[in-house]
Design a protein around this motif. Structure first.
Motif, PDB file in Angstrom:
ATOM      1  N   ARG A  90       0.819  -1.222   0.000  1.00 50.97           N
ATOM      2  CA  ARG A  90       0.000   0.000   0.000  1.00 50.97           C
ATOM      3  C   ARG A  90       0.855   1.276   0.000  1.00 50.97           C
ATOM      4  NH1 ARG A  90      -5.332   0.175   1.040  1.00 50.97           N
ATOM      5  NH2 ARG A  90      -4.980   2.256   1.910  1.00 50.97           N
ATOM      6  N   THR A 148      -3.288   0.393  -3.750  1.00 45.88           N
ATOM      7  CA  THR A 148      -4.189   0.514  -2.595  1.00 45.88           C
ATOM      8  C   THR A 148      -5.452  -0.345  -2.715  1.00 45.88           C
ATOM      9  OG1 THR A 148      -5.129   2.460  -3.641  1.00 45.88           O
ATOM     10  CG2 THR A 148      -3.414   2.842  -2.011  1.00 45.88           C
ATOM     11  N   GLY A 149      -5.507  -1.176  -3.759  1.00 41.79           N
ATOM     12  CA  GLY A 149      -6.628  -2.117  -3.854  1.00 41.79           C
ATOM     13  C   GLY A 149      -6.556  -3.177  -2.768  1.00 41.79           C
ATOM     14  N   ILE A 205      -4.798  -7.185  -6.711  1.00 40.48           N
ATOM     15  CA  ILE A 205      -6.046  -7.042  -7.459  1.00 40.48           C
ATOM     16  C   ILE A 205      -5.843  -6.192  -8.718  1.00 40.48           C
ATOM     17  CG2 ILE A 205      -6.872  -5.051  -6.098  1.00 40.48           C
ATOM     18  CD1 ILE A 205      -9.075  -7.908  -7.463  1.00 40.48           C
ATOM     19  N   GLN A 212     -13.769 -11.563 -11.960  1.00 38.98           N
ATOM     20  CA  GLN A 212     -14.246 -10.182 -11.771  1.00 38.98           C
ATOM     21  C   GLN A 212     -15.571  -9.967 -12.484  1.00 38.98           C
ATOM     22  OE1 GLN A 212     -10.503  -8.515 -13.239  1.00 38.98           O
ATOM     23  NE2 GLN A 212     -10.238  -7.431 -11.294  1.00 38.98           N
ATOM     24  N   PHE A 229     -20.826  -8.510  -4.335  1.00 43.61           N
ATOM     25  CA  PHE A 229     -20.153  -7.591  -3.405  1.00 43.61           C
ATOM     26  C   PHE A 229     -21.125  -6.475  -3.101  1.00 43.61           C
ATOM     27  CE2 PHE A 229     -19.347  -6.396  -7.717  1.00 43.61           C
ATOM     28  CZ  PHE A 229     -19.645  -5.045  -7.736  1.00 43.61           C
ATOM     29  N   CYS A 284     -20.234  -3.442  -0.177  1.00 44.16           N
ATOM     30  CA  CYS A 284     -19.358  -2.291   0.098  1.00 44.16           C
ATOM     31  C   CYS A 284     -18.065  -2.367  -0.704  1.00 44.16           C
ATOM     32  CB  CYS A 284     -19.095  -2.127   1.591  1.00 44.16           C
ATOM     33  SG  CYS A 284     -17.824  -3.210   2.275  1.00 44.16           S
ATOM     34  N   TYR A 329     -15.188  -3.687   0.146  1.00 43.86           N
ATOM     35  CA  TYR A 329     -13.927  -3.611   0.888  1.00 43.86           C
ATOM     36  C   TYR A 329     -13.232  -4.970   0.966  1.00 43.86           C
ATOM     37  CZ  TYR A 329     -10.703  -1.417   4.173  1.00 43.86           C
ATOM     38  OH  TYR A 329      -9.582  -0.891   4.779  1.00 43.86           O
ATOM     39  N   ILE A 384     -11.785 -11.895  -4.348  1.00 43.99           N
ATOM     40  CA  ILE A 384     -11.598 -12.254  -5.764  1.00 43.99           C
ATOM     41  C   ILE A 384     -10.269 -12.976  -5.959  1.00 43.99           C
ATOM     42  CG2 ILE A 384     -11.118 -11.231  -8.043  1.00 43.99           C
ATOM     43  CD1 ILE A 384     -13.427  -9.293  -7.556  1.00 43.99           C
ATOM     44  N   ASP A 441     -20.925   1.146  -9.180  1.00 46.36           N
ATOM     45  CA  ASP A 441     -19.566   1.078  -8.642  1.00 46.36           C
ATOM     46  C   ASP A 441     -18.889  -0.256  -8.951  1.00 46.36           C
ATOM     47  OD1 ASP A 441     -21.262  -0.409  -7.056  1.00 46.36           O
ATOM     48  OD2 ASP A 441     -20.874   0.706  -5.203  1.00 46.36           O
ATOM     49  N   ALA A 442     -19.469  -1.016  -9.896  1.00 45.48           N
ATOM     50  CA  ALA A 442     -19.024  -2.397 -10.110  1.00 45.48           C
ATOM     51  C   ALA A 442     -17.571  -2.497 -10.548  1.00 45.48           C
ATOM     52  CB  ALA A 442     -19.944  -3.072 -11.132  1.00 45.48           C
ATOM     53  N   ILE A 443     -17.212  -1.822 -11.619  1.00 37.06           N
ATOM     54  CA  ILE A 443     -15.854  -1.969 -12.159  1.00 37.06           C
ATOM     55  C   ILE A 443     -14.831  -1.520 -11.118  1.00 37.06           C
ATOM     56  CG2 ILE A 443     -14.254  -1.279 -13.996  1.00 37.06           C
ATOM     57  CD1 ILE A 443     -16.427  -2.697 -15.360  1.00 37.06           C
ATOM     58  N   LYS A 477     -15.080  -1.528  -7.939  1.00 38.72           N
ATOM     59  CA  LYS A 477     -14.974  -2.397  -6.768  1.00 38.72           C
ATOM     60  C   LYS A 477     -14.340  -3.751  -7.072  1.00 38.72           C
ATOM     61  CE  LYS A 477     -18.106  -0.104  -3.642  1.00 38.72           C
ATOM     62  NZ  LYS A 477     -19.413  -0.039  -2.966  1.00 38.72           N
ATOM     63  N   VAL A 478     -14.463  -4.252  -8.290  1.00 34.84           N
ATOM     64  CA  VAL A 478     -13.820  -5.545  -8.572  1.00 34.84           C
ATOM     65  C   VAL A 478     -12.368  -5.383  -9.033  1.00 34.84           C
ATOM     66  CG1 VAL A 478     -16.005  -6.699  -9.127  1.00 34.84           C
ATOM     67  CG2 VAL A 478     -14.596  -5.759 -10.996  1.00 34.84           C
ATOM     68  N   THR A 479     -11.959  -4.146  -9.300  1.00 34.86           N
ATOM     69  CA  THR A 479     -10.582  -3.952  -9.753  1.00 34.86           C
ATOM     70  C   THR A 479      -9.697  -3.323  -8.681  1.00 34.86           C
ATOM     71  OG1 THR A 479     -11.176  -1.790 -10.641  1.00 34.86           O
ATOM     72  CG2 THR A 479     -11.236  -3.649 -12.188  1.00 34.86           C
ATOM     73  N   GLY A 480     -10.263  -3.050  -7.526  1.00 35.66           N
ATOM     74  CA  GLY A 480      -9.470  -2.442  -6.456  1.00 35.66           C
ATOM     75  C   GLY A 480      -9.250  -0.961  -6.650  1.00 35.66           C
ATOM     76  N   ALA A 533     -11.732   1.321  -6.494  1.00 33.33           N
ATOM     77  CA  ALA A 533     -12.689   2.088  -5.691  1.00 33.33           C
ATOM     78  C   ALA A 533     -11.924   2.774  -4.568  1.00 33.33           C
ATOM     79  CB  ALA A 533     -13.751   1.161  -5.109  1.00 33.33           C
ATOM     80  N   PHE A 592     -11.359   4.259  -1.125  1.00 32.90           N
ATOM     81  CA  PHE A 592     -11.783   4.398   0.266  1.00 32.90           C
ATOM     82  C   PHE A 592     -10.886   5.472   0.885  1.00 32.90           C
ATOM     83  CE2 PHE A 592     -13.135   0.310  -1.200  1.00 32.90           C
ATOM     84  CZ  PHE A 592     -14.378   0.115  -0.614  1.00 32.90           C
ATOM     85  N   GLU A 605      -8.657   5.787   3.087  1.00 35.99           N
ATOM     86  CA  GLU A 605      -7.226   5.588   3.335  1.00 35.99           C
ATOM     87  C   GLU A 605      -6.440   5.413   2.038  1.00 35.99           C
ATOM     88  OE1 GLU A 605      -4.704   3.007   6.534  1.00 35.99           O
ATOM     89  OE2 GLU A 605      -6.688   2.297   6.013  1.00 35.99           O
ATOM     90  N   ASP A 606      -7.145   5.324   0.925  1.00 35.98           N
ATOM     91  CA  ASP A 606      -6.477   5.069  -0.353  1.00 35.98           C
ATOM     92  C   ASP A 606      -6.032   6.350  -1.037  1.00 35.98           C
ATOM     93  OD1 ASP A 606      -7.131   2.460   0.129  1.00 35.98           O
ATOM     94  OD2 ASP A 606      -8.898   2.476  -1.165  1.00 35.98           O
ATOM     95  N   ILE A 632     -17.565   3.745   1.463  1.00 34.76           N
ATOM     96  CA  ILE A 632     -17.463   3.319   2.856  1.00 34.76           C
ATOM     97  C   ILE A 632     -17.501   1.794   2.895  1.00 34.76           C
ATOM     98  CG2 ILE A 632     -18.567   3.407   5.131  1.00 34.76           C
ATOM     99  CD1 ILE A 632     -19.780   6.138   4.211  1.00 34.76           C
ATOM    100  N   GLY A 633     -16.537   1.215   3.609  1.00 34.94           N
ATOM    101  CA  GLY A 633     -16.402  -0.243   3.647  1.00 34.94           C
ATOM    102  C   GLY A 633     -17.325  -0.883   4.662  1.00 34.94           C
TER     103      GLY A 633
END
Lengths: 156, 769
Positions: free
Chosen positions: A31, A37-38, A78, A91, A100, A102, A104, A110, B15-17, B19-22, B24, B26, B28-29, B247-248
């Motif tokens: 990170r 950061t994923g 990821i 994916q 999914f 949220c 997180y 995945i 928010d699909a793409i 969230k599955v690709t990391g 998204a 948050f 702290e990112d 938000i997680g």
């Protein structure tokens, strides 16, 4: 004050040479130093699976491994799962099945699913339950996740 | 509503793409700028006076920039009852309460410095059971209770630990019991639980030299954070900007405002720097809201035909050390205290009591899981006493069109019968399965209801900007914590605007740019924000027609908009693109007609009222959402392990805006309910939280998730957008009682509490023998 070591590794297909702080977890290294950061932190003590990455193809909790252990290894996060803008079929299946909420826990989930499918291309429900039982999803998307993993298996 | 195009379809998540690709983002990112890291010093006693805090060594520690204590920063904060300070001032009221905060250049230095702070306490006798806390000789936790600022719909009792006493007096309770053929009375107990979102609480603040405060927060409501900080810090709202990321997971623990203000005085000392705090798992479990434990006594009077004539409910809630938010849970449980049933005579006393346990606060269900546990267990006992079918008892007493709630509110839009029947049918209700291999089988059912527990003036608003090419930006103040709000709201906008959902952009809020939304809580956003967005879309569409009518020199009523162009139904040659509308000029003269289209919409409930302080009568519900859970279990008497064989859930969504996401909420809530039913209980020892990690506090995983069958019932909500109502929290409510009812059916033993751990079930079997 902080001692560092130089390590060589592959991350998402790219060869890298980087300094790593001795004692820094792989999670923090990914990170804070690689800026990927994923990979998420959920507990720091290996209980939740949000930080799962693939190390030489195996799913590991990156919070339980030191950054220095990456030396000589192949890391997939990821960010490295989709290739040339094309999503991995896991994916895609997660999107199709709304697996999914949220998001997180999703990167870890995945990657753990990807590792299972690499090992067992046609997993049973029991295989999926076992392989993903270390990945917590508080939104409770487990049924959809199970369906998504099965669907990714069938699309070969 | 036959020809809906988008509402009612399962479009993929917005928010699909990401969230599955990391990708998204948050909180702290995000790289924000030069950082300082904050860490809290926490109380080691549950109740005590602070004699001295010595920060000398911490301040000298390398890398430390600042140390702050409550003496220097005694500001108060709270949503309903302003009883809380960011840092303990003269005394601590729970174990782990923050007494000081350190900011340093690294997280490590901050953590090391925290250990160098020395705090001297004079320990005071504590209150760890709210029933003890109500006694006249109990130690007083908030000596200043009578002087706290409070929203005047709550009733603290001076000189006691009672932060709120909410009363319902409906009908004639004595007459109701006199009419009854049987009276059933039982005690129930629901322990504390924790939300444990996988993303913990996090916040960052920045102070700029022009006096602007920027806050990044995992809070469920940026607007409430801004409102409470403005009050606490005596700042104007335009000088506070609160930014939301994805938000997680929230589930209530990120409602209100909690940690953001802790960092402000430090940020003020270091303008330009970002001061950030990230709770670790233990801090998150121990230092944020827990679900309030409930000790209750429930008494019902019932006639031989199964009709309930009277209900008397005494609820004593463990409010914890601060009840700034919790007082409203106690109120909500009070005004809903007949659950999903129409009962003519009601007497309810719901008490919020301070203790020295962790802070009580909102959790998915907002008191309904705890309160309806008693109702749904007691219905089982009523059925057994009368020799009736538990489903029949529920159908006889269940609310119907025109029924009244405990507060006397008349309900119109519901089909509770159907919710019950679909799950009952699914699990094969009435067909008793024989025990196999020495294991016992049983079936159970439970109903549920919940309305949003929001103040009657909780408002919402939306803006829609139409771009020149006919795409649009929807701007709202609701947060996305997994519930799928971005998608559902886009669908509502798309439906009303006639613009396809993939041509609509929507983002999470930033109070400097997005319009007001009270809070993303209470399963209210689809309804409240959805209504605002629908109004904003209709406003934008109205403008488009008005301008186009002028431009095309044709009557407005002849015009249609297909998402690309405006055209006349009577003359196909008369068309205008959105670009032409957005910078329109009269054809002959070139004089301008109108500029870009911006739609606006806002919403505040008009069907809610305050409640009578003595009787609790009035209309507290914006809408009521009903549902049911049905379960078949198999219990191993050797081990006490409860295995779920069938799990069916139903919810009356009014109109499922996105059936796939609605089902996902239904499943998610059911799993959270199952997790609390079988595994979860926060344990305290004299206020010390014992299980503060995922090893000691188990939650459901994929391998103990059974297959679920779900049913969406659609009885339109008259005033909801396209008939929709919110459903996010509700599915959780019926699960614990349904499972307990099934286990009771299997074993012939009763449970007045949960979780139904193997130990508890095994003990119950043993006690029966």
């Amino acid at each position: 004050m902080t001692e560092k070591l130089v390590i060589n590794f592959t991350v998402n297909g790219e060869k890298e040479e980087k300094e790593v702080i001795i004692g820094q977890t792989l999670l923090k290294f990914i990170r804070d130093e690689l800026h990927l950061t994923g990979t998420k932190e959920g507990c720091e003590i290996g209980e939740c699976g949000a930080c799962v990455v693939l190390l030489d193809g195996k799913p590991v909790n990156s919070c339980l491994i030191l950054g220095v252990e990456l030396d000589g290894k192949d890391l997939i996060t990821i960010e490295g799962l989709s290739k040339n803008g094309e999503l991995d079929r896991v994916q895609k299946a997660f999107i199709d099945h709304a697996a999914f909420q949220c998001g997180y826990c999703t990167p870890g989930m995945i990657l753990a699913a990807r590792a299972l499918l690499d090992r067992k291309p046609n997993p049973t429900d029991e295989d999926i339950n076992e392989a993903l039982s270390g990945n917590l999803c508080r939104c409770g998307a487990y049924q959809e996740i199970r369906e998504a993993v099965k669907a990714s298996a069938e699309k070969k | 509503m036959a020809d809906l195009k988008t509402v009612g379809t399962s479009v993929p998540r917005k928010d699909a793409i990401e969230k599955v690709t990391g990708s998204a983002e948050f909180i702290e990112d995000r790289y924000m700028g030069p950082m300082l890291y904050a860490k809290m010093k926490k109380s080691t006693v549950a109740h005590g006076k602070i004699k001295n805090i010595d920060t000398t060594r911490a301040l000298k520690h390398p890398g430390v920039k600042a140390v702050l204590t409550g003496k220097e920063y005694p500001n108060r904060i709270g949503l309903y009852l302003i009883d809380r300070t960011f840092l303990a001032v003269d005394k601590v009221r729970f174990w782990g309460e923050p007494v000081a905060v350190v900011a340093a250049v690294t997280e490590k230095a901050a953590a090391e410095a925290v250990d160098l702070i020395e705090v001297e306490y004079e320990e005071l006798p504590g209150v760890f059971d709210p029933r003890e806390g109500m006694k006249p000789d109990a130690p007083i936790i908030h000596e200043d209770l009578a002087n706290y600022e409070i929203v005047p719909i709550f009733y603290p009792e001076k000189g006691t630990n009672i932060a709120n006493h909410f009363k319902v007096r409906k009908g004639d309770i004595d007459k109701g019991f006199a009419e009854a053929d049987k009276i059933i009375e039982r005690d129930y107990y629901v322990p504390q639980m924790q939300h444990v979102p996988i993303e913990t609480h996090k916040a960052a603040v920045q102070w700029s030299l022009d006096g602007k405060l920027t806050v990044w927060s995992t809070a469920q409501s940026p607007n409430v954070v801004r409102q409470l900080l403005a009050k606490s810090l005596d700042m104007p709202m335009h000088k506070i900007r609160v930014i939301s990321s994805y938000i997680g997971g929230g589930f209530g623990c990120k409602a209100g405002a909690s940690i953001e203000g802790l960092l402000v005085p430090i940020a003020q000392k270091f303008p330009g720097h970002i001061v950030r705090i990230v709770f670790n798992r233990e801090e998150d479990m121990q230092g944020t809201f827990t679900r309030q434990a409930l000790y209750s006594k429930l008494k019902t009077g019932v006639k031989k035909d199964g009709r309930i004539t009277a209900l008397q409910y005494e609820m004593v809630w463990d409010g914890g050390a601060y009840t700034e938010y919790g007082v409203n849970i106690v109120r909500a449980a009070g005004y809903s205290s007949t659950g999903a049933y129409d009962i003519p005579n009601v007497k309810t006393d719901s008490y919020c009591v301070y203790t020295n346990n962790s802070i009580g606060g909102p959790v998915r269900g907002f008191g309904m899981c705890e309160m309806q546990w008693g109702i749904e267990r007691q219905l089982e006992e009523i059925a057994r006493e009368l020799g009736m079918d538990p489903l029949e008892v529920r159908l006889i007493n269940g609310m119907k069109k025109g029924s009244t709630t405990a507060s006397g509110q008349v309900i119109h839009d519901l089909d509770y019968d159907k919710c019950l029947k679909v799950v009952a049918d699914k699990i094969g209700w009435g067909k008793k399965e024989e025990s196999r291999d020495g294991k016992y089988r049983g079936k159970g059912i439970a109903g549920l209801v919940k309305c949003p527990a929001q103040p009657s003036n909780a408002a919402s608003s939306a803006m829609i900007r139409i771009n020149e090419d006919g795409t649009a930006h929807v701007m709202i103040g609701a947060t996305e914590m997994g519930q799928g709000m971005l998608t559902a709201i886009s669908q509502i906008a798309s439906e009303a605007l006639h613009i396809p959902v993939d041509k609509i952009d929507i983002k999470v809020p930033d109070t400097d740019f997005t319009p007001y939304e009270w809070q993303s809580v209470g399963s209210r956003i689809t309804y409240t924000c959805g209504t605002s967005v629908k109004r904003a879309a209709e406003d934008a569409l109205g403008q488009i027609y008005r301008v186009a009518a002028d431009l095309l020199e044709t009557p407005q009523e002849d015009l249609s908009f297909d998402g690309k162009k405006v055209f006349s139904a009577k003359n196909p040659d008369l068309t205008a693109t959105i670009r032409e509308v957005a910078d329109s000029c009269k054809k002959c003269t070139g004089e301008g007609i109108a500029g870009p289209i911006i739609g606006r919409g806002s919403f505040v409930p008009t069907n809610m009222t305050n409640l009578d302080p003595e009787t609790g009568q009035g209309n507290p519900g914006l809408f009521y959402c009903f549902g049911a859970t049905g379960v078949e279990v198999e219990v191993d008497p050797e081990t006490g392990v409860v295995k779920i064989l069938q799990l069916a859930c139903s919810i009356d969504a009014g109109k499922a805006v996105n059936p796939q996401l609605c089902t996902a909420q239904l499943h998610g809530g059911t799993i959270m309910g199952l997790s609390t039913a079988l595994y979860e209980e926060v344990r305290f020892d004299k206020g010390i939280m014992l299980n503060r990690n995922f090893t000691d506090y188990k939650i459901a995983t994929i391998d103990n998730t059974p297959h679920m069958d779900s049913f969406i019932v659609e009885t339109p909500e008259t005033n909801g957008p396209y008939g929709a109502r919110g459903i996010g929290e509700q599915p959780m409510i019926g699960v614990a009682p349904a499972i307990a009812n099934a286990v009771s059916d299997a074993l012939g033993v009763d449970f007045n509490t949960f979780p139904l751990t193997p130990e508890r079930v095994w003990q119950a079997i043993k006690n029966k023998k």
